[in-house]
Structure formats: C-alpha cells, structure tokens
Scaffold this active site. Sequence first.
Site, PDB file in Angstrom:
ATOM      1  N   CYS A   2       0.713  -1.209  -0.102  1.00 23.11           N
ATOM      2  CA  CYS A   2       0.111   0.099  -0.143  1.00 23.11           C
ATOM      3  C   CYS A   2       0.631   1.184  -0.037  1.00 23.11           C
ATOM      4  O   CYS A   2       2.343   1.238  -0.073  1.00 23.11           O
ATOM      5  CB  CYS A   2      -0.994   0.112   1.102  1.00 23.11           C
ATOM      6  SG  CYS A   2      -1.704  -1.410   1.384  1.00 23.11           S
ATOM      7  N   ARG A  50      -4.869   1.424  -0.703  1.00 24.24           N
ATOM      8  CA  ARG A  50      -4.619  -0.122  -0.695  1.00 24.24           C
ATOM      9  C   ARG A  50      -4.438  -0.870  -1.907  1.00 24.24           C
ATOM     10  O   ARG A  50      -5.239  -0.665  -2.896  1.00 24.24           O
ATOM     11  CB  ARG A  50      -5.889  -0.633   0.160  1.00 24.24           C
ATOM     12  CG  ARG A  50      -5.838  -2.047   0.677  1.00 24.24           C
ATOM     13  CD  ARG A  50      -6.848  -2.697   1.178  1.00 24.24           C
ATOM     14  NE  ARG A  50      -6.634  -4.009   1.690  1.00 24.24           N
ATOM     15  CZ  ARG A  50      -7.434  -4.946   1.807  1.00 24.24           C
ATOM     16  NH1 ARG A  50      -8.769  -4.745   1.707  1.00 24.24           N
ATOM     17  NH2 ARG A  50      -7.088  -6.134   2.302  1.00 24.24           N
ATOM     18  N   ILE A  53      -4.280  -7.680  -1.020  1.00 24.51           N
ATOM     19  CA  ILE A  53      -3.370  -8.945  -1.198  1.00 24.51           C
ATOM     20  C   ILE A  53      -4.170  -9.868  -0.198  1.00 24.51           C
ATOM     21  O   ILE A  53      -4.228 -11.253  -0.858  1.00 24.51           O
ATOM     22  CB  ILE A  53      -2.066  -8.636  -0.914  1.00 24.51           C
ATOM     23  CG1 ILE A  53      -1.383  -7.539  -1.659  1.00 24.51           C
ATOM     24  CG2 ILE A  53      -1.106  -9.997  -0.890  1.00 24.51           C
ATOM     25  CD1 ILE A  53      -1.113  -7.863  -3.253  1.00 24.51           C
ATOM     26  N   ASP A 100      -3.367  -9.300   8.070  1.00 23.23           N
ATOM     27  CA  ASP A 100      -2.453  -9.050   8.913  1.00 23.23           C
ATOM     28  C   ASP A 100      -2.362  -7.836   9.650  1.00 23.23           C
ATOM     29  O   ASP A 100      -2.047  -7.406  10.834  1.00 23.23           O
ATOM     30  CB  ASP A 100      -1.127  -9.178   8.325  1.00 23.23           C
ATOM     31  CG  ASP A 100      -1.138  -8.476   7.022  1.00 23.23           C
ATOM     32  OD1 ASP A 100      -2.040  -7.760   6.471  1.00 23.23           O
ATOM     33  OD2 ASP A 100      -0.098  -8.509   6.455  1.00 23.23           O
TER      34      ASP A 100
END
Length: 632
Positions: A2, A50, A53, A100
């Site tokens: 990002c 963004r 992924i 994450d």
Amino acid sequence: MCGIAGIFHCGTVKPVDPGRVARMCDVLAHRGPDGAGVWSAPGVALGHRRLSIIDIEGSPQPMLSPDERAAIVFNGEIYNYRELRRDLVALGEQFRTDGDTEVILAAWRRWGPDCVRRLDGMFAFAIYDQGERALFLARDRFGVKPLFMAHLADGSLAFASELKGLLAHPLLRREVDPLAIEDYMTWGYVPDHRSILKGVEKLPAAHTLMLRHDSAVPQPRRYWDISFADRHKGSERDLEAELLHRLKLGVSSRMVADVPLGAFLSGGVDSSTVVAMMAEEAREPVRTCSIGFDIASADETSYAERVAELFGTNHAARTVSADQFDAIDAIAGMFDEPFADASALPTWRVCQLARESVTVALSGDGADEALAGYRRQVFHAHEERVRAMIPQALREKALAPLGAAWPKADWLPRPLRFKSTLQSLAGTGPQGYARGLSVTPPEVRLGLYSEALSRQIGNYRGEALLIERMAGAPARSGLDAAQYADLTFWLPGDILTKVDRTSMAVSLEAREPLLDHHLVEFCARLPEGLRVKGGQGKWLLKKAMERYLPKDILYRPKQGFVTPIAEWFRGPLADKARGIAGPSALARTGWFDNARLAAVAEEHIAGRSDHGRLLWQLVMLDRSLARLGITG
C-alpha cells in the site's frame, strides 16, 4: 502492499485538514489502486491507499481497534501474522478480520512499541494511540518498505511512503541539501541517512519513532541489528541442512496471498533457488517471468527457460530492446530523488511483465548481501589479507602515490584495474571498500563541483558513514564488515529502493524471501569458509542447491541486468550528454563547473574515456531536479 501518509502536530494540538492528507495519498494511487481512506482526530490525520493482497474484502484502512483507541495505516506484509494471531487469541484478543493489519493493532495493544520485535515481514506503519496521545512509526528490519518524514513550518510532521506524497503538501520546502548532492555523486543514490531535500528525512530501517503532542520530536530508536560477531559450531553437512530448512521457511511464508502470485526468474542462482523452493511448496505450476535483451551478451533467457522447464513453471518471457533510454523521465518520476542505478530500467520492464498475470512476485534479492555473493566482497577479503601483511604506514607511503600515478584502464573489470586496487590498498579496509563500492571517486567528483558547492560541502565526504559503519560493525573479519555494510547501507539505499519503486509503479507487490531475518541471522553466523571458498561467494548456498539445480546454473559467472549506457551516450543520447552543461536544470543550479561537464561529455563521445556511469548520474540528477521543479 500500500501507500500511507499522515500529518501529526508535535508540541501542540492543531486541527488537521483530512483533505490535505487525501491529496497526499492521491499521488500514491499507484501503490494502492484498490481503495482509499482517511481518518482524523485532533492533531492527527492518517491516510491510506490499498493494494488488496490478503483478506481482500475485510481489511480496509485506516483501521481502528475494537475499542477505537488506536488507528493504523500499514504498508507491507506480516508473514507470521497467523502465528501471532493464535498467540494473541490465547491472551484474550478478539479479531473481526482475517488479515495482518488487525494483528499489528492487537500486538500494539498487548506489547506496545515492542510489538515490532515479534513481526516477521516487510512493513512501514503508523499507529495513533488516542489514550497515549502519541503516534508510533515503524519500519522493517532491512528497509524493504520506505517511509519519508518532513518537519513543516507549522510545527507538524508529515510522513508518506514516497517523497511525492510529501511534495503534495503545500508547506514542504523544495530546497536541496548540498550534502545530499555529495552523497548522490558518491553512491548514485541518496542513502537512507539523508534526503535530497532539506527538512526531509527517512525513518531508518529497523527503527521506530514515538511522537507526542506535548513534546519535541525525539531521535528514532533501533530495535534490531544484524551481527556477524558469532560463529555457528557444527558440521558442514548439518549447516547445509539448516540452510535449506530456513530457505524453505522463508519462501513458503511469503507464498501466502489471496491474489495471483509468481516469481521473477533471471536464471541466476538466487531467483532459481526461490523458484525451486516455490515449486516444491506449490500445488500448481509456479508462474515465472523473465526479461531478455536483444544484445546477446546481456541476455540470460536461455538459463531462465532451462530452470522454468526443470520445475515445470508457467513461464512468460519477453525480449526488449536494450535501447530503453526513452524511459528516463518515467524512471525519474518513480524515484523522485535522483537514482542512477541503470538496472532500474530492466527491473521496471520485468515488473510490467509480471503484473500482466500476477499481483505478487517473489524475487531473489538479499542473498548476495547475506552470503557474500558480490565479487567486491570476495575481492575485499583478499585485499584484507594483503593489508595484514604490509604495515599501513608503508602502504600509505608507497601505494598511494603509485595508485595516483597509475594510468586509468577503463576497459578492464573494476576489480582488475591496478589503479583502483592500488588506491584501495593504500587505505584502511573500510576506506578501500567504500572506494570500491562508490560510483564516482572523490578526486573525480570534487573536480566537477563549483567553488560554491565545494564551500557548502566543506570537508564532508559521502564515504564517511559507510566507513564509520564498517569500522563499528559487529564483525570478526573484513568480509563480515563488508557484508554488514552492504546489508545496512547499500541494500536499503539502492537494491530495495529500486525494487520497491519499480514494482509499485505498476501496482505489483515484490517480496524478498531470502531476506527473511531468521535466515539472514543464520547466514551471518556461518564460518567465513562456508560463505566464500575457492573464490566462490555464496558457497554453502550453491552446495545446498546442487540437489535442485544444474552446476552450470549454480557456478556460472554472475551477470545481472546490463544496460549499455556507455554506448547510449556515444549514440542516441550524445545530445543529452552535451546538454548537461547547459541549458539544463542541472547547469542552472551552479553546483558544477559547466566547462568541466562539457569536457567530460566530449571525452566520452569521442571515445577517449569511459564516463558512461558518470554521465548517467548527471543526466538522472538533471531529470530529477526538473521533476522536483528545481532549476536554479
């Protein structure tokens, strides 16, 4: 992967215009074309672009913690986020997403600034904690992901993933730091300890910074370092098995993605190793890509095709013309700061090819630094043995004048030029390595500067920090110190900058499995004889990979991307070479002796000397200044 940006007021709390942060993010849209957002509170605003992924639908940013106490914007990937998530759940944390980003937030809530020590990945992130009224900035161990910061006239600190994000802020001064010119002319890039513009800094790799509204900006704090001070004890066979195990872990952890994933494949040892490990892990054929050139001496596609066939990959290859000089302005726009590593051109081309079929690509970067794969490192180890046999006073007295008098032999490979070798041996080990690693030696670049720039630079020399870093390295030998310098200075400033900007320019995430920090820590403790043996660098890696790869792949001379810049400046770019002396943005600065620049161009065009790299440096500096709007 990002782009992030933000504004934070230090020493006071002033309103922040969210629209200003949104505009900073808009110029980073190439880093994140899939989404955008801004969050603000008194005295702070965080912005995000963004590239989806992992957890494509469920992890928009900026992201708030469940109690809305903390907000985060994050660029990168955390490869051990699933393990961390299990640990945090066991401690009572609850999660709403599968990505994450929320794991970093929970780790912050649980461990505070020490959370970075538990993160395995590439990252640059900002967390604002409303309870602490503090902004926490962090960058990964090797500096894979960038973070620029600027102190502004209104007392705020602005940050962004790229310099162009800061340039979108109207209060940013566009005044060049003269010391950055000396750094750039030394290395061909502006190292991480400086920026091309005064008032702009880069958060160093493996550092964090905690900012508070009620205090001045402190110095960044280091949270990790690589050490060569210890050695593994064990048999060669056991260490080889351990190396393979860590290679597999590094690669498999970086294959987690909810989008198409592949690999760059040059046919060299490093990329072939990554592809071999991927093929063993993957359930479907690995997607690989390579770029070939229409000059036979620069083309490696036959080796890449052999490796692709060996592992049954879904391989894409494209031959491009070596005449890529029409992309100079595009490259200057990607990097913002001047960047003279000409391999950025073919790196961009292979990223373009990869992006046609994948969103994530694994690369082989990092092995040369971690396992002594550069010829210069092996040559430095030999030089150190010579230095140990001849007292320094004698070397200075005898070799320095001999090196100065020796004729320059541009047609020989750099390590074989007696002039360079004599000059290197005359100094200390760190001085010699800095000289060998630099692009333009001091006697050449200082002769190009105007009197005005020379006064501004004073006694500062671009080699100083690398020499200091090598001298203080946690190392046992000259080879250790050289690798330490490459990992902490060259790698973040040149190699990782090149890959980040060229990949993100096409919205491609590049991952470096050979820079898994556990793997690098293991390699740093290998006995020197298992890193270099018989003049071969990366010896243990090559030995371990003999079960996967043919010997002519493993032991052929290192090639890398080749860009024929010397020929360009004697042909289609001759006018650009002449133009740097005027009229050009560079000439109007008054930093250089324009008559000497003109002489350098004519010497090269006539074939009397090879100034190709120097001319490329000057042209890229000129184009970067024009992009920055600095013309004198």
